[in-house]
Design a protein around this motif. Sequence first.
Motif, PDB file in Angstrom:
ATOM      1  N   ARG A   9       0.831  -1.201   0.000  1.00  0.00           N
ATOM      2  CA  ARG A   9       0.000   0.000   0.000  1.00  0.00           C
ATOM      3  C   ARG A   9       0.872   1.261   0.000  1.00  0.00           C
ATOM      4  N   SER A  10       1.928   1.254   0.828  1.00  0.00           N
ATOM      5  CA  SER A  10       2.787   2.447   0.899  1.00  0.00           C
ATOM      6  C   SER A  10       3.537   2.672  -0.419  1.00  0.00           C
ATOM      7  N   ARG A  12       2.448   1.756  -3.447  1.00  0.00           N
ATOM      8  CA  ARG A  12       1.450   2.259  -4.408  1.00  0.00           C
ATOM      9  C   ARG A  12       1.212   3.749  -4.197  1.00  0.00           C
ATOM     10  N   PHE A  13       1.092   4.146  -2.920  1.00  0.00           N
ATOM     11  CA  PHE A  13       0.877   5.559  -2.612  1.00  0.00           C
ATOM     12  C   PHE A  13       2.055   6.394  -3.106  1.00  0.00           C
ATOM     13  N   ALA A  14       3.287   5.949  -2.816  1.00  0.00           N
ATOM     14  CA  ALA A  14       4.481   6.702  -3.215  1.00  0.00           C
ATOM     15  C   ALA A  14       4.566   6.822  -4.732  1.00  0.00           C
ATOM     16  N   SER A  16       2.107   6.623  -6.918  1.00  0.00           N
ATOM     17  CA  SER A  16       1.009   7.463  -7.385  1.00  0.00           C
ATOM     18  C   SER A  16       1.316   8.939  -7.135  1.00  0.00           C
ATOM     19  N   ARG A  17       1.809   9.231  -5.936  1.00  0.00           N
ATOM     20  CA  ARG A  17       2.127  10.620  -5.585  1.00  0.00           C
ATOM     21  C   ARG A  17       3.258  11.148  -6.469  1.00  0.00           C
TER      22      ARG A  17
END
Length: 115
Positions: A9-10, A12-14, A16-17
């Motif tokens: 999850r982390s 994917r977030f990184a 995406s950001r």
Amino acid sequence: MRHRGQFTRSERFARSRLTKLLHDRPFLCGSLVRMQRACGKQGCKCTRGELHLSLYLAIRVGEKRKMIHIPQALESTAQQWIETYQEAWGLMEKISQTCLERFVKAKERQRGKGP
């Protein structure tokens, strides 16, 4: 390459950001430095030793470092662009760390299989 659903999850977030940052905002790869300088005008306080504070962009051009003066009107813009670069760099480090962990696990699995 893995499907993004297999990333943590982390990560994917990184990713995406980072994609959003690079797509939506300009950035400058460098840092801001405050320096004192003399303007050279006759009668100015800087001729008596009271130098002016100026902001410069420190960047690398090829093998050399370069300092570019930032006019006062563009200081906030330069600061925002540098902050975007710093955030993107931090996200890349986070993604790289996750990839390194994945690589080390794959290497250990490979070592366990033998020749």
